[in-house]
Design an enzyme around this catalytic site. Structure first.
Site, PDB file in Angstrom:
ATOM      1  N   ARG A 182       3.975  24.320  21.695  1.00 47.94           N
ATOM      2  CA  ARG A 182       2.434  23.511  21.054  1.00 47.94           C
ATOM      3  C   ARG A 182       1.943  23.633  21.807  1.00 47.94           C
ATOM      4  O   ARG A 182       0.336  23.667  21.751  1.00 47.94           O
ATOM      5  CB  ARG A 182       3.407  22.323  21.686  1.00 47.94           C
ATOM      6  N   VAL A 215      -0.255  15.220  25.541  1.00 49.75           N
ATOM      7  CA  VAL A 215       0.736  15.278  24.771  1.00 49.75           C
ATOM      8  C   VAL A 215       1.912  15.391  24.304  1.00 49.75           C
ATOM      9  O   VAL A 215       2.468  16.645  24.360  1.00 49.75           O
ATOM     10  CB  VAL A 215      -0.314  16.118  23.460  1.00 49.75           C
ATOM     11  N   ASP A 270      12.847  10.790  18.285  1.00 44.21           N
ATOM     12  CA  ASP A 270      13.934  10.261  18.213  1.00 44.21           C
ATOM     13  C   ASP A 270      14.227   8.236  18.603  1.00 44.21           C
ATOM     14  O   ASP A 270      12.928   7.859  18.878  1.00 44.21           O
ATOM     15  CB  ASP A 270      14.582  11.013  18.858  1.00 44.21           C
TER      16      ASP A 270
END
Length: 236
Positions: free
Chosen positions: A24, A88, A204
């Site tokens: 990421r 993040v 989730d």
């Protein structure tokens, strides 16, 4: 150079985004930064430095969990003089009204980790975000039209809980979501007198058992990164 970062002096900017996943970090660098240059590859924990709207910024993967993240955070601060650190990441929602793909800004971080109990001799410490960063991130998220929540989060050492209902106690006390790094980030920021913030995308849901697809996570993640960059660089 430090033990776990191979960057030379001056190769890491004062402002750093901190995703857990090194891939990421690579995605952020390739998607958002101008002229990104890789500054770290030790242990596969990728780090890059470039610019965003003309301002220098770095991004560094930290791995999963507070022991791993704490190593990189401390080395970034002590070894490279970083002064603004923004995590993040993704999180699991504890509250029915905090939906998939919503943004959560961690005002403070509860934890089940022994890291701070050890550090403070068994006493309880309350790790909190930098108010200026938090206010700026909230304003920018609202300006972009994102669903955003501000409040307490949970930094857990345990990803797979034996008791799937254990989160309900934290939920009753208003904790919004669970992740694995913010308490360490906020504690170290306080220790060294720097600014820190944790921004999260809900991936989730522990109440509804919903989950996002990989594509949905990536799209929402990009919006969160944009908020983080604008907030961090706009308040230097």
């Amino acid at each position: 150079m430090s033990v776990h970062l191979s960057a030379q002096e001056g190769q890491i900017a004062p402002t750093v985004l901190l995703p857990g996943d090194p891939l990421r970090a690579q995605h952020i660098a390739q998607t958002f930064l101008e002229n990104p240059v890789q500054h770290n590859g030790v242990r596969g924990m990728l780090g890059f430095t470039g610019s965003y709207k003309g301002k220098a910024v770095s991004v560094q993967g930290t791995g999963m969990g507070m022991p791993s993240a704490g190593i990189y955070i401390q080395e970034l601060i002590e070894g490279y003089g970083c002064t603004t650190l923004v995590r993040v990441g993704t999180a699991g929602s504890y509250q029915a009204e905090v939906h998939l793909r919503d943004l959560v800004i961690g005002q403070a971080a509860c934890t089940d980790s022994n890291l701070n109990f050890t550090r403070f001799g068994g006493l309880s410490y309350a790790p909190i975000a930098d108010f200026g960063l938090m206010a700026a991130a909230y304003a920018r998220a609202r300006a972009h039209g994102y669903a955003v929540h501000v409040g307490n989060i949970m930094s857990s050492d345990i990803f797979y809980q034996d008791d799937p209902t254990s989160f309900q106690m934290w939920a009753r006390y208003g904790v919004l979501a669970v992740e694995m790094e913010a308490a360490a980030l906020y504690t170290l920021a306080a220790k060294f007198g720097v600014r820190a913030l944790c921004l999260l995308t809900i991936s989730d849901h522990l109440v509804t058992h919903e989950v996002t697809s990989a594509e949905e996570r990536q799209t929402t993640f990009n919006g969160m990164v944009e908020v983080a960059l604008e907030a961090a660089l706009g308040t230097e």
